[in-house]
Design a protein around this motif. Structure first.
Motif, PDB file in Angstrom:
ATOM      1  N   VAL A 277       0.845  -1.184   0.000  1.00 64.22           N
ATOM      2  CA  VAL A 277       0.000   0.000   0.000  1.00 64.22           C
ATOM      3  C   VAL A 277       0.887   1.244   0.000  1.00 64.22           C
ATOM      4  O   VAL A 277       1.826   1.332   0.794  1.00 64.22           O
ATOM      5  CB  VAL A 277      -0.942   0.053   1.238  1.00 64.22           C
ATOM      6  CG1 VAL A 277      -1.778   1.329   1.214  1.00 64.22           C
ATOM      7  CG2 VAL A 277      -1.859  -1.169   1.281  1.00 64.22           C
ATOM      8  N   SER A 278       0.593   2.171  -0.917  1.00 62.20           N
ATOM      9  CA  SER A 278       1.289   3.459  -0.895  1.00 62.20           C
ATOM     10  C   SER A 278       0.251   4.570  -0.961  1.00 62.20           C
ATOM     11  O   SER A 278      -0.907   4.328  -1.284  1.00 62.20           O
ATOM     12  CB  SER A 278       2.278   3.566  -2.053  1.00 62.20           C
ATOM     13  OG  SER A 278       1.600   3.619  -3.284  1.00 62.20           O
ATOM     14  N   GLY A 279       0.672   5.775  -0.671  1.00 57.44           N
ATOM     15  CA  GLY A 279      -0.250   6.910  -0.595  1.00 57.44           C
ATOM     16  C   GLY A 279      -0.332   7.392   0.848  1.00 57.44           C
ATOM     17  O   GLY A 279       0.471   6.980   1.691  1.00 57.44           O
ATOM     18  N   LYS A 280      -1.336   8.238   1.117  1.00 54.03           N
ATOM     19  CA  LYS A 280      -1.373   8.883   2.441  1.00 54.03           C
ATOM     20  C   LYS A 280      -2.074   8.033   3.498  1.00 54.03           C
ATOM     21  O   LYS A 280      -3.097   8.413   4.070  1.00 54.03           O
ATOM     22  CB  LYS A 280      -1.999  10.259   2.319  1.00 54.03           C
ATOM     23  CG  LYS A 280      -1.045  11.168   1.546  1.00 54.03           C
ATOM     24  CD  LYS A 280      -1.372  12.613   1.651  1.00 54.03           C
ATOM     25  CE  LYS A 280      -0.248  13.418   1.004  1.00 54.03           C
ATOM     26  NZ  LYS A 280      -0.639  14.728   0.572  1.00 54.03           N
TER      27      LYS A 280
ATOM     28  N   PRO B  76       2.509   3.070   5.131  1.00 55.71           N
ATOM     29  CA  PRO B  76       2.697   2.477   3.809  1.00 55.71           C
ATOM     30  C   PRO B  76       3.703   1.335   3.918  1.00 55.71           C
ATOM     31  O   PRO B  76       4.607   1.395   4.746  1.00 55.71           O
ATOM     32  CB  PRO B  76       3.270   3.619   2.965  1.00 55.71           C
ATOM     33  CG  PRO B  76       3.474   4.779   3.859  1.00 55.71           C
ATOM     34  CD  PRO B  76       2.997   4.447   5.221  1.00 55.71           C
ATOM     35  N   GLY B  77       3.531   0.298   3.119  1.00 55.48           N
ATOM     36  CA  GLY B  77       4.481  -0.809   3.241  1.00 55.48           C
ATOM     37  C   GLY B  77       4.079  -1.994   2.400  1.00 55.48           C
ATOM     38  O   GLY B  77       3.207  -1.907   1.531  1.00 55.48           O
ATOM     39  N   ILE B  78       4.740  -3.112   2.691  1.00 54.26           N
ATOM     40  CA  ILE B  78       4.520  -4.322   1.912  1.00 54.26           C
ATOM     41  C   ILE B  78       4.506  -5.523   2.842  1.00 54.26           C
ATOM     42  O   ILE B  78       5.316  -5.602   3.762  1.00 54.26           O
ATOM     43  CB  ILE B  78       5.582  -4.441   0.799  1.00 54.26           C
ATOM     44  CG1 ILE B  78       5.374  -5.715  -0.010  1.00 54.26           C
ATOM     45  CG2 ILE B  78       7.000  -4.408   1.338  1.00 54.26           C
ATOM     46  CD1 ILE B  78       5.885  -5.573  -1.403  1.00 54.26           C
TER      47      ILE B  78
END
Ligand SMILES: Cc1cc2nc3c(=O)[nH]c(=O)nc-3n(C[C@H](O)[C@H](O)[C@H](O)COP(=O)(O)O)c2cc1C
Ligand code: SF4
Ligand code: FES
Lengths: 154, 398
Positions: free
Chosen positions: B245-248, B252-254
C-alpha cells in the motif's frame, strides 16, 4: 573510434549472444559508461563495429530513455514523477530543485555538475517521494533535505 | 500464518548468502527435483498448485510451462527468463524479493529451467535496481561456485547458465514479448501472438517468461506440495501474495499475506488506515494500469477473480490510495502522462490517443475543460479498449 577497453568489453558481450547485432544495447551502455553520453561519432563507431547502419543503431539508442544522445552533467538526478510520488508531493521537490539548481527537467547546471530528469516509478512507492542520484536511492525526501543530499556530489 | 517467500527477509540486514540460505532449507528443492523428479512431474506439481503468474495477468504457471514443446529434439535451445523489470507505477514488490532473497529467485528459476529443460536463463532487471544488481551478481557467482549453476549440476547431467541483464529504461520492457526484443538488442516493441513465446520466444526458441514473485513460489511448492500451497490462501487463488500500500496512509508498506485478504484488512490492519484528517476516496488495487476501487469495494477480496468481478484487476497487488485531499483529475492526469510517455508507438490508437487524453485531462485540471471533452475521453476508452491495440498497455491506461 572505440578504445581498446571499450572493444574488449563489447567483445565479451558479443560472446554471450548468437549474433553481433544482439549486443548493440550493451555496446551503447559500454560507450556511455566511458564517455558519459553517446555522440553521433560514438554511435557511428558502434554501428561500424557491429556491422549495422547508423540509422538502425540510432533507432535503438533513442528508444531507451537512459541512453543519452546529448551531453549530460557529471551526476544524473532522476526524480520520480509517478503516481505515489505525485500523491506524496514530488512536485514540491521539483520546485525546490528548480530553485536550487536553476534548471528544469532535461536541463544541466551551468557548472556541468547535475542533469535533472523525470523518471517513472523508482519502485519504492511506500517510501515516496523518491529520487536517485547516479546509483544512490533517496527515499521519503523532503525539500529541506535536498541541500544536504546535493552537497555530497562534487 | 505462514510467509514462505519473506520468512527470511529482514530489511535491516543483508540477504542470506548461499550457506545461510542452505541452512534454512534452501536449494533442497533443486537437489530433490533434479535427482528424483522428471521435468513433466515438476510441471504437473506447479500446475496442480494453482500458482498463477504474479506479474499481473494471473495465468496458471504450470499450464504456461506445459506449452513448451518437450518431445522431438530434446537438445534444442530453450530459455527461461525472470521478468524483473518492475516499472508499473505504484509497484515495489519484486524489489523486496530481489534485494531480500536472491537465492530464492535463482532456485525457482533453476527449477523452471529443469521443468522445460532449458539450458540458458536471464534475469531481466530494470536499471534503477542498483542494489539488487549488486546482490544478484554476488549470488549468481555463489550459485555457480556451489555447483547449482553451470555444467552437470549436482552430477545430474543437467546444464544451466544464468545471466543478469540490466535494462536502460522503458516500461514496455516488462511486456513479455517486448522484453524478448529488448534482450535481442532491439527496440522494446511487442510481438504478435501467436506464436507464443513458449513455442517461439527469444531468438525464435521456446522461452518462458515469469515474474520474480512467481519463480519465488516454486521451491516452496516442490518442498511442501501443491495441496499445502493451495491451503495457504483464503480464496480460490492459491498461495500467499505480496501486497503493498502506498499513498497517504499511516503505514505504507509491503506484506506477505494469504491470497484473498480484503481491501479493508489491507488498508486498515496493515497500512494503519488513512492519515489523520484524510478520507479514503478510492484506490488502484494493483498498480497504475488497474481500475479504481471505491469505498463500496472495501470488502472485495484481493484475488484475481474477486477484483475482476469488482470491475478492476488484481494486477501486481500493490495498491495506490487516493485520499480526499488529492485532486482526482490531477491523479488521473499523472497516470495518463506516464502511459502517453511510455507508449512504444507501435500502434496508432495508443501512440496518438494517449497524448490526446493526457492533454484533455491537463486542460480539465487547469479549469479549461469543455463539455465535449468528456465525450472525447469516453470515446478513447473505447478506441483504446481491450483487443484494439497491439499490447495491454493501452487498455491498461484506460
Ligand atoms: C506494458 C506492460 C508492462 C509489463 N511489465 C511487467 C513487469 O515489469 N514485470 C512483470 O513481471 N510483468 C510485466 N508485465 C506482464 C508480462 O507481460 C507477463 O505477463 C508476465 O511477465 C508473465 O509472468 P507471470 O505469468 O509470472 O505473471 C507487463 C505487461 C505489460 C502489458
Ligand atoms: S498498445 Fe501502445 S505500447 Fe502497446 S504496442 Fe501499441 S503503441 Fe506500443
Ligand atoms: S511512484 Fe515514485 S517510487 Fe513508485
Amino acid at each position: 573510434m572505440l578504445t581498446t577497453t571499450e572493444i574488449k568489453a563489447i567483445e565479451h558481450e558479443i560472446s554471450l549472444v548468437p549474433h553481433k547485432k544482439a549486443a548493440v544495447i550493451e555496446a551503447l551502455k559500454i560507450v556511455q559508461q566511458q564517455r558519459g553520453w553517446v555522440s553521433d561519432e560514438s554511435l557511428g563507431a558502434v554501428a561500424d563495429y557491429l556491422g549495422m547502419s547508423q540509422a538502425e543503431v540510432d533507432s535503438v539508442a533513442t528508444f531507451y530513455n537512459l541512453i543519452f544522445r546529448k551531453p549530460v552533467g557529471r551526476h544524473i538526478i532522476l526524480l520520480c514523477d509517478s503516481i505515489s510520488c505525485y500523491v506524496m508531493g514530488y512536485r514540491n521537490l521539483y520546485a525546490a530543485l528548480q530553485v536550487q539548481l536553476n534548471i528544469k527537467f532535461g536541463g544541466t547546471t551551468t557548472d556541468q555538475l547535475f542533469t535533472l530528469l523525470p523518471n517513472p516509478c523508482l519502485g519504492c512507492c511506500d517510501r515516496a517521494p523518491a529520487l536517485m542520484i547516479d546509483d544512490d536511492l533517496y527515499t521519503n525526501v523532503e525539500p529541506e533535505n535536498l541541500k544536504e543530499i546535493l552537497a555530497k556530489y562534487t | 500464518m505462514e510467509r514462505p517467500l519473506t520468512e527470511h527477509i529482514h530489511p535491516d540486514r543483508p540477504p542470506f548468502n548461499i550457506k545461510e540460505y542452505e541452512a534454512v532449507g534452501g536449494y533442497a528443492a533443486v537437489r530433490m527435483a533434479l535427482k528424483e523428479w522428471s521435468p513433466k512431474q515438476l510441471q504437473q506439481a506447479v500446475q496442480e498448485s494453482n500458482l498463477k503468474g504474479r506479474g499481473g495477468a494471473g495465468f496458471n504457471t504450470g499450464l504456461k510451462w506445459s506449452f513448451v514443446p518437450m518431445d522431438g529434439n530434446a537438445a534444442q535451445t530453450k530459455y527461461v527468463i525472470a521478468n524483473a523489470d518492475e516499472m508499473e507505477p505504484g509497484t515495489f514488490k519484486d524489489r523486496l524479493l530481489l534485494e531480500g532473497s536472491p537465492h530464492q529467485l535463482i532456485e525457482g528459476m533453476i527449477l523452471a529451467a529443469f521443468a522445460i529443460q532449458a539450458n540458458t536463463s536471464y534475469i531481466f532487471l530494470r536499471f534503477a535496481y542498483k542494489k539488487a544488481a549488486r546482490i544478484l551478481r554476488e549470488s549468481l557467482q555463489e550459485a555457480y561456485d556451489a555447483g547449482y549453476l553451470g555444467k552437470n549440476i549436482l552430477g545430474t547431467g543437467f546444464n544451466l547458465d544464468m545471466h543478469l541483464h540490466t535494462g536502460v529504461g522503458r516500461y514496455m520492457c516488462g511486456e513479455e514479448t517486448a522484453l524478448l526484443n529488448a534482450l535481442e538488442g532491439k527496440r522494446a516493441t511487442p510481438r504478435a501472438k501467436p506464436p507464443f513465446p513458449q513455442v517461439s520466444g527469444l531468438y525464435g526458441k521456446p522461452t518462458i517468461v515469469n515474474n520474480v514473485e512467481t519463480f519465488c513460489c516454486v521451491p516452496h511448492i516442490v518442498n511442501k506440495g501443491a495441496a499445502w500451497f493451495r491451503s495457504l490462501s483464503k480464496s480460490e487463488d492459491a498461495g500467499t501474495k505480496l501486497y503493498g500500500v502506498s499513498g497517504k496512509v499511516n503505514r505504507p508498506g509491503i506484506w506477505e499475506l494469504p491470497m484473498g485478504v480484503t481491501v479493508r484488512e489491507l488498508l486498515e490492519e496493515h497500512a494503519g488506515g488513512m492519515r489523520k484528517g484524510l478520507g479514503f476516496k478510492g484506490a488502484l488495487p494493483g498498480g497504475a494500469s488497474t481500475d479504481f476501487l471505491t469505498s463500496e469495494h472495501l470488502d472485495v477480496k484481493m484475488d484475481f477473480k474477486s477484483v475482476a468481478e469488482a470491475g478492476s484487476r488484481l494486477g501486481t497487488g500493490t495498491m495506490i490510495v487516493l485520499d480526499d485531499a488529492t485532486c482526482p483529475v490531477g491523479f488521473v492526469h499523472n497516470l495518463q502522462h506516464f502511459f502517453a510517455q511510455e507508449s512504444c508507438g507501435w500502434c496508432t490508437p495508443c501512440r496518438e490517443g494517449l497524448p490526446w487524453v493526457e492533454k484533455i485531462l491537463l486542460s480539465l485540471e487547469n479549469g479549461e475543460g469543455r463539455e465535449e471533452d468528456l465525450d472525447l475521453l469516453k470515446m478513447h476508452t473505447d478506441l483504446l479498449g481491450p483487443g484494439k491495440t497491439f499490447c495491454a498497455l493501452a487498455p491498461g491506461a484506460m
